[in-house]
Design a protein around this motif. Sequence first.
Motif, PDB file in Angstrom:
ATOM      1  N   CYS A 183      -2.933   5.531   3.657  1.00 18.19           N
ATOM      2  CA  CYS A 183      -2.862   4.746   4.891  1.00 18.19           C
ATOM      3  C   CYS A 183      -3.011   5.681   6.079  1.00 18.19           C
ATOM      4  CB  CYS A 183      -1.521   4.007   4.991  1.00 18.19           C
ATOM      5  SG  CYS A 183      -1.509   2.416   4.166  1.00 18.19           S
ATOM      6  N   LEU A 184      -3.924   5.357   6.967  1.00 24.22           N
ATOM      7  CA  LEU A 184      -4.138   6.173   8.157  1.00 24.22           C
ATOM      8  C   LEU A 184      -3.140   5.795   9.248  1.00 24.22           C
ATOM      9  CD1 LEU A 184      -8.026   6.224   8.414  1.00 24.22           C
ATOM     10  CD2 LEU A 184      -6.503   7.694   7.084  1.00 24.22           C
ATOM     11  N   ARG A 185      -2.990   6.698  10.187  1.00 21.01           N
ATOM     12  CA  ARG A 185      -2.134   6.452  11.339  1.00 21.01           C
ATOM     13  C   ARG A 185      -3.049   6.111  12.515  1.00 21.01           C
ATOM     14  NH1 ARG A 185       2.211  11.044  12.467  1.00 21.01           N
ATOM     15  NH2 ARG A 185       2.994  10.280  10.445  1.00 21.01           N
TER      16      ARG A 185
ATOM     17  N   ARG B 250      -6.100  -0.236   7.922  1.00 23.78           N
ATOM     18  CA  ARG B 250      -5.975   1.212   7.984  1.00 23.78           C
ATOM     19  C   ARG B 250      -5.828   1.882   6.629  1.00 23.78           C
ATOM     20  NH1 ARG B 250      -0.478   2.982   8.733  1.00 23.78           N
ATOM     21  NH2 ARG B 250       1.021   1.308   8.387  1.00 23.78           N
ATOM     22  N   VAL B 251      -6.140   1.153   5.568  1.00 23.37           N
ATOM     23  CA  VAL B 251      -6.075   1.733   4.228  1.00 23.37           C
ATOM     24  C   VAL B 251      -7.433   2.345   3.888  1.00 23.37           C
ATOM     25  CG1 VAL B 251      -5.715   1.262   1.775  1.00 23.37           C
ATOM     26  CG2 VAL B 251      -4.345   0.066   3.501  1.00 23.37           C
ATOM     27  N   CYS B 252      -7.423   3.612   3.516  1.00 30.10           N
ATOM     28  CA  CYS B 252      -8.665   4.292   3.167  1.00 30.10           C
ATOM     29  C   CYS B 252      -8.655   4.639   1.681  1.00 30.10           C
ATOM     30  CB  CYS B 252      -8.856   5.555   4.000  1.00 30.10           C
ATOM     31  SG  CYS B 252      -7.689   6.890   3.605  1.00 30.10           S
ATOM     32  N   LEU B 253      -9.850   4.850   1.131  1.00 26.65           N
ATOM     33  CA  LEU B 253     -10.025   5.286  -0.247  1.00 26.65           C
ATOM     34  C   LEU B 253     -10.808   6.590  -0.245  1.00 26.65           C
ATOM     35  CD1 LEU B 253     -10.905   1.865  -1.895  1.00 26.65           C
ATOM     36  CD2 LEU B 253      -8.728   3.083  -2.018  1.00 26.65           C
TER      37      LEU B 253
ATOM     38  N   ALA C 214      -8.113   9.935  15.464  1.00 23.31           N
ATOM     39  CA  ALA C 214      -7.187   9.956  14.332  1.00 23.31           C
ATOM     40  C   ALA C 214      -7.933  10.070  13.000  1.00 23.31           C
ATOM     41  CB  ALA C 214      -6.314   8.706  14.349  1.00 23.31           C
ATOM     42  N   ILE C 215      -9.044   9.353  12.856  1.00 20.83           N
ATOM     43  CA  ILE C 215      -9.826   9.433  11.612  1.00 20.83           C
ATOM     44  C   ILE C 215     -10.433  10.825  11.461  1.00 20.83           C
ATOM     45  CG2 ILE C 215     -11.827   8.518  10.378  1.00 20.83           C
ATOM     46  CD1 ILE C 215     -11.285   5.830  11.825  1.00 20.83           C
TER      47      ILE C 215
ATOM     48  N   PHE D 212       0.818  -1.199   0.000  1.00 18.71           N
ATOM     49  CA  PHE D 212       0.000   0.000   0.000  1.00 18.71           C
ATOM     50  C   PHE D 212       0.863   1.265   0.000  1.00 18.71           C
ATOM     51  CE2 PHE D 212      -2.310  -3.368   2.286  1.00 18.71           C
ATOM     52  CZ  PHE D 212      -3.396  -3.505   1.439  1.00 18.71           C
ATOM     53  N   LYS D 213       0.182   2.397  -0.158  1.00 21.42           N
ATOM     54  CA  LYS D 213       0.852   3.687  -0.142  1.00 21.42           C
ATOM     55  C   LYS D 213       1.437   3.961   1.245  1.00 21.42           C
ATOM     56  CE  LYS D 213      -0.347   5.224  -4.304  1.00 21.42           C
ATOM     57  NZ  LYS D 213      -1.350   6.291  -4.435  1.00 21.42           N
TER      58      LYS D 213
END
Length: 492
Positions: free
Chosen positions: A258-260, A266-269, A103-104, A58-59
């Motif tokens: 990728c979120l922290r 934890r991969v978001c689009l 975090a989100i 992932f990124k």
Amino acid sequence: MMSTICPTTVAWRVLELHVLASDAWFSDGVAYPKLPWLSTDLLPKLVRWATECKTSEFKSTLSLLPVEKYSVMYQQLKEKYKAMVKIWPEVTDPEKFVYEDVAIATYLIVLWAEERAEKSLTAKQSFVDLGCGNGLLVHILASEGHPGKGIDVRKRKIWDMYGPQTLLEEKAITPSERFLFPGTDWLIGNHSDELTPWIPVIAARSSYSCRYFVLPCCFFDFYAKYQRRQCKKSQYKEYIDFITEVSQVSGFNTEEDCLRIPSTKRVCLVGKSRSYRLSDEAEAEQRRARYIQSHQTTSGATAHRLSGIRNDKDTDGTPDSSWGAGFQPRDRVEAVRNCAALPRDFVDGVVLQVANVLLGMTEEDGGTSSTDWNRGGSLSVSEVAGLMEQETLQLLKKECGGLQTLLKNNHQVFRVEGGTVFIRDWRDRKSSRADTKRKPVAPGALKTRPCWFYDHHPQRCPLQAAHCAFAHGPEDLRPSTRPLKKMRNDTF
């Protein structure tokens, strides 16, 4: 908490961890990690992370945001909302879910601030969180000035604690014309489960300007559980690619990040813009309809109502276009599927059957001394399953974890380690080490249940009645002083 983590790396790869602890470590009521955890868990992980050379599928983390702004905003929001940890009324882990939602929320607030600056907007973006769960993300975003609401099929206890400024609706969401949001800037799917693939579609059909953010977790297709199609990728990567495909077919320029957050998922689009002109909306809608219809056919869903039909009626008789014929929203009250609701006679029968087989695997004749107490043999869970009748196995397959969960639930009798089942010997600390992390049994909970070994083992219980937590006979049995707990499932 005052602490510093100081890794020092030299040619031979030395890593040191220094912690400066003070009275503040415990003073604010938040349960921070204990010092032994830092050496037994954290330090080995830091060493592994520093030395492993595997590339991610992932990124990189926070690739779509200015990291400095994110870090500043996160610290501000963490300090502002950390009190939620102390008053959390749900059965879920407060430290994980509070700080994850902080975090989100930080990610979205910074993302939206960048969008306003880029487009010279003054008003803060509006939002709807579909499948909002405990509603904390909605509460934080609303408290930070973003107008919006959350919708979920089940109300949580914590909803009443937020106040009137946090708008939360208890409603089942079915992909249809009734669940479009033409006046909303952003749709959010945070661990939205069966709604996840629908969120880009709903956003695309709501309005040309509607955007979306989705954080996939559990793997769902449009109408059922997602079925793997290839083995060269991890299941998680394959599912992220599937949601990306849905987003692109829906007409979005799709970005991945990728979120922290303290989660393995934890991969978001993010869909911030369209890949087609507004004048081509009709063509884009036909493409979406064909794609959904193809999944409707392959999943076996009934196809008497096809995507894009505008003159159908919903179950309450109102005109509606239900694109998701065959879509099944989760029940308002989730069934308990951890073997806890199985009939007691059924569970007792399985326990007795398995225990008798294990006890019969020893050559001991059953001496009377404690050293000769029959511990029985051992079997793998699959071997135990081979002992069961087909009807019994079919009933257990409907439960989460099946036979293994039932055996683990009966930890008074069995010890299950590494997929192997043993008779538990309560004299042996090693045998009971799986229970060392359990909270100490409250005095009011002792002797409130019969001792299985006293009633069923050929040599009875290896412990004296005074040392056994369970009752040796009816005269030893005491009524429970603990209030009955209602079975709950507050997963999102």
